[in-house]
Scaffold this active site. Structure first.
Site, PDB file in Angstrom:
ATOM      1  N   HIS A  60       0.847  -1.190   0.000  1.00 37.55           N
ATOM      2  CA  HIS A  60       0.000   0.000   0.000  1.00 37.55           C
ATOM      3  C   HIS A  60       0.881   1.238   0.000  1.00 37.55           C
ATOM      4  CE1 HIS A  60       0.675  -0.183   4.384  1.00 37.55           C
ATOM      5  NE2 HIS A  60       0.218   1.049   4.470  1.00 37.55           N
ATOM      6  N   HIS A  62       0.822   5.745   0.912  1.00 32.00           N
ATOM      7  CA  HIS A  62       0.183   6.940   1.463  1.00 32.00           C
ATOM      8  C   HIS A  62       0.859   8.144   0.845  1.00 32.00           C
ATOM      9  CE1 HIS A  62      -1.650   4.586   4.703  1.00 32.00           C
ATOM     10  NE2 HIS A  62      -0.455   4.114   5.023  1.00 32.00           N
ATOM     11  N   TYR A 148      11.845   4.170   0.199  1.00 29.90           N
ATOM     12  CA  TYR A 148      10.738   4.493  -0.702  1.00 29.90           C
ATOM     13  C   TYR A 148       9.832   5.566  -0.095  1.00 29.90           C
ATOM     14  CZ  TYR A 148      12.502  -0.003  -2.203  1.00 29.90           C
ATOM     15  OH  TYR A 148      13.326  -1.028  -2.579  1.00 29.90           O
TER      16      TYR A 148
END
Length: 172
Positions: A60, A62, A148
């Site tokens: 996932h 954000h 990342y």
């Protein structure tokens, strides 16, 4: 079909979460980070937005994005990011009969979660949440160890100190 209520504000800053369909044990986003970055760059070049903060985890992501002053169409940007990323991958995933009938890939959850940033305190809280997330999920012990993320750029810009949240234990 559900009628989702979305906050639409031209020029708004939004916090987003986008999830892969199969989250458990999936590392696709970090394994294919170059494809994801290329896709975001391509979408951003045609439909501009400012990246305030971004973190990519295995399954996932954000981010906090700011739209142009005359634009509120973040859904278009997410559709293009998700579809562009998916099209760059070989079709190897298992797809449900419903997804097969609709011609959909089985990469992403269909929707995304969005939150319109209300004020400076809300902005700061969401920026911190974005950057602490790899620690929260037990992927690293220090925020600076996760590659990342926009954390490194923000350290270079003087927004965060290099040791921000250093030594925080996962879940703490």
């Amino acid at each position: 079909m559900p009628n989702y209520r979305r906050a639409l504000t031209a020029g708004g800053i939004y916090f987003f979460t986008a999830n892969l369909l199969r989250r458990h044990g999936n590392d696709l986003l970090v394994r294919e980070i170059d494809l994801l970055r290329r896709t975001v760059r391509e979408v951003r070049s045609r439909h501009p937005f400012i990246i305030h903060g971004w973190v990519v985890l295995p399954e996932h992501l954000h981010c906090l994005l700011e739209l142009p002053a005359d634009d509120m169409d973040y859904a278009l940007r997410w559709r293009l990011i998700k579809s562009g990323f998916s099209k760059g991958l070989p079709m190897q995933e298992r797809r449900s009969p419903v997804r097969q009938r609709r011609g959909e890939r089985g990469i992403w959850q269909r929707r995304f979660w969005e939150h319109l940033i209300r004020d400076e305190a809300d902005y700061r809280a969401h920026m911190d949440y974005v950057h602490i997330n790899p620690v929260k999920h037990g992927l690293v012990q220090r925020v600076s160890d996760w590659p990342y993320s926009t954390f490194h750029r923000l350290v270079a810009e003087g927004v965060y100190p290099p040791d921000w949240a250093g030594g925080v234990e996962a879940g703490g």
